[in-house]
Design a protein around this motif. Structure first.
Motif, PDB file in Angstrom:
ATOM      1  N   TYR A 128       1.038   4.598   0.623  1.00  0.00           N
ATOM      2  CA  TYR A 128       2.391   4.150   0.278  1.00  0.00           C
ATOM      3  C   TYR A 128       2.673   4.482  -1.183  1.00  0.00           C
ATOM      4  O   TYR A 128       3.126   3.635  -1.957  1.00  0.00           O
ATOM      5  N   ALA A 129       2.408   5.751  -1.539  1.00  0.00           N
ATOM      6  CA  ALA A 129       2.499   6.177  -2.942  1.00  0.00           C
ATOM      7  C   ALA A 129       3.889   5.945  -3.531  1.00  0.00           C
ATOM      8  O   ALA A 129       4.014   5.483  -4.666  1.00  0.00           O
ATOM      9  N   LEU A 130       4.938   6.261  -2.770  1.00  0.00           N
ATOM     10  CA  LEU A 130       6.296   6.137  -3.293  1.00  0.00           C
ATOM     11  C   LEU A 130       6.735   4.686  -3.446  1.00  0.00           C
ATOM     12  O   LEU A 130       7.625   4.389  -4.248  1.00  0.00           O
ATOM     13  N   ARG A 131       6.102   3.788  -2.690  1.00  0.00           N
ATOM     14  CA  ARG A 131       6.484   2.373  -2.743  1.00  0.00           C
ATOM     15  C   ARG A 131       5.436   1.519  -3.468  1.00  0.00           C
ATOM     16  O   ARG A 131       5.537   0.294  -3.474  1.00  0.00           O
ATOM     17  N   TYR A 132       4.444   2.180  -4.072  1.00  0.00           N
ATOM     18  CA  TYR A 132       3.331   1.427  -4.662  1.00  0.00           C
ATOM     19  C   TYR A 132       3.801   0.407  -5.697  1.00  0.00           C
ATOM     20  O   TYR A 132       3.402  -0.758  -5.664  1.00  0.00           O
ATOM     21  N   HIS A 133       4.664   0.839  -6.621  1.00  0.00           N
ATOM     22  CA  HIS A 133       5.071  -0.042  -7.716  1.00  0.00           C
ATOM     23  C   HIS A 133       5.938  -1.199  -7.235  1.00  0.00           C
ATOM     24  O   HIS A 133       6.013  -2.233  -7.904  1.00  0.00           O
ATOM     25  N   SER A 134       6.590  -1.037  -6.095  1.00  0.00           N
ATOM     26  CA  SER A 134       7.364  -2.148  -5.550  1.00  0.00           C
ATOM     27  C   SER A 134       6.490  -3.086  -4.715  1.00  0.00           C
ATOM     28  O   SER A 134       6.790  -4.270  -4.584  1.00  0.00           O
ATOM     29  N   ILE A 135       5.386  -2.545  -4.167  1.00  0.00           N
ATOM     30  CA  ILE A 135       4.465  -3.374  -3.387  1.00  0.00           C
ATOM     31  C   ILE A 135       3.503  -4.117  -4.286  1.00  0.00           C
ATOM     32  O   ILE A 135       3.354  -5.334  -4.214  1.00  0.00           O
ATOM     33  N   MET A 136       2.841  -3.368  -5.176  1.00  0.00           N
ATOM     34  CA  MET A 136       1.844  -3.966  -6.074  1.00  0.00           C
ATOM     35  C   MET A 136       2.472  -4.181  -7.447  1.00  0.00           C
ATOM     36  O   MET A 136       2.231  -3.432  -8.399  1.00  0.00           O
ATOM     37  N   THR A 137       3.288  -5.202  -7.543  1.00  0.00           N
ATOM     38  CA  THR A 137       3.921  -5.538  -8.816  1.00  0.00           C
ATOM     39  C   THR A 137       2.923  -6.290  -9.701  1.00  0.00           C
ATOM     40  O   THR A 137       1.899  -6.787  -9.221  1.00  0.00           O
ATOM     41  N   LEU A 138       3.255  -6.387 -10.984  1.00  0.00           N
ATOM     42  CA  LEU A 138       2.378  -7.100 -11.911  1.00  0.00           C
ATOM     43  C   LEU A 138       2.268  -8.570 -11.520  1.00  0.00           C
ATOM     44  O   LEU A 138       1.189  -9.170 -11.604  1.00  0.00           O
TER      45      LEU A 138
END
Length: 314
Positions: A146-156
């Motif tokens: 899920y490379a394109l959605r990684y930052h929305s899935i694994m947020t800080l």
């Protein structure tokens, strides 16, 4: 004292009497049942090396802003878990040496409380190390699939919640384990957790490698050079697989020891296996020594930062 204090509790089954242990050992016979006499100096040396290495990893991640991401935060937490092994080892050895030489005089009740604190450190390390290896594997899985959605899935925020949850669960479970360490049910829960995490990570890695192999075949058939993203993903999967293999080799004998405690506490061959408990402890400490080396040599950014940290400290 040649054993790591926290794991002394699980050296042998509580329901196996001293007489049964002696008879079983004699019945199994042979020099290989005598166990290993590992000097305190080896425990201390490995503990110090592990402590320094993991401190450097933590310092490098905190220093470099490029490493301020969920993935490296999870790696930092794993390094802290490894540090708990080293700290508990060094603290126990120092504590025992001071008592043996009469430098420290304490009542038996206080000694038992100190031992319990060290017990909690090592048990927290076991659970947190397993948990963060699983978390890192899941994080890498999301990165690849899920490379394109990684930052929305694994947020800080989610990363912080995950880390806090792991540390809280580790502390609670270690308290329960130390309180009811004689119960086979508690040992079965610990063994089950170990097996569950192994299966989870194996499934994730197999799926990641299957995708990587498919990509390589596709690239080969089209005669196109591999992209940096795919190459980096494959490298990350290899790194995590090495970590899993090292963890299994280093912790596997100890968990097999727990399985034997539950299944055959008085069997002659099982009691022979119990005599190698010190070796299992050395392997556990070796795991905390090896992990930082894997990070340093397989991450170019972390390797560069580690070099800067060491240079500044000198």
């Amino acid at each position: 004292m040649s054993t790591l204090g926290p794991l002394r509790l699980l050296r042998e089954p509580s329901n196996a009497s001293e007489g049964n242990h002696s008879n079983a050992t004699v019945g199994a016979s042979g020099g290989w049942c005598q166990g290993l006499d590992i000097p305190n100096e080896l425990f201390l040396a490995l503990g110090l090396v592990s402590l320094v290495e993991n401190l450097l990893v933590v310092a490098a991640i905190l220093k470099n802003r490029n490493l301020h991401s969920p993935t490296y935060y999870f790696i930092c937490c794993l390094a802290v878990s490894d540090m708990l092994v080293s700290i508990s080892n060094l603290a126990e050895m120092l504590f025992m040496l001071l008592l043996e030489h009469g430098v420290l005089v304490m009542r038996p009740s206080i000694v038992r409380h100190m031992d319990s604190v060290i017990d909690m450190l090592i048990c927290s390390s076991v659970v947190s190390s397993l948990s963060f290896l699983g978390v890192i594997a899941v994080d890498r899985y999301i990165t690849i699939f899920y490379a394109l959605r990684y930052h929305s899935i694994m947020t800080l925020q989610r990363a912080v919640i995950t880390m806090a949850s792991v540390w809280l669960a580790s502390t609670v479970s270690s308290t329960v384990l130390i309180t009811y360490f004689h119960s086979n049910t508690i040992l079965l829960c610990l063994i089950g957790f170990f097996l569950f995490m192994l299966v989870l990570m194996l499934v994730l890695y197999i799926h990641m490698f299957a995708l990587a192999r498919h990509h390589l075949h596709s690239i080969s058939s089209q005669q196109k050079p591999p992209t940096a993203h795919r190459g980096g993903s494959l490298k990350g999967a290899v790194t995590l697989t090495i970590l899993l293999g090292v963890f299994f080799i280093c912790w596997g004998p100890f968990f097999f020891h727990l399985i034997l405690i539950v299944t055959c506490p008085t069997n002659p061959f099982c009691t022979c296996f119990f005599t190698y408990f010190n070796l299992f402890l050395i392997l556990i400490i070796c795991n905390s020594v090896i992990d930082p080396l894997i990070y340093a040599f397989r991450s170019q950014e972390l390797r560069r930062t580690l070099r800067e940290v060491v240079t500044c400290s000198c």
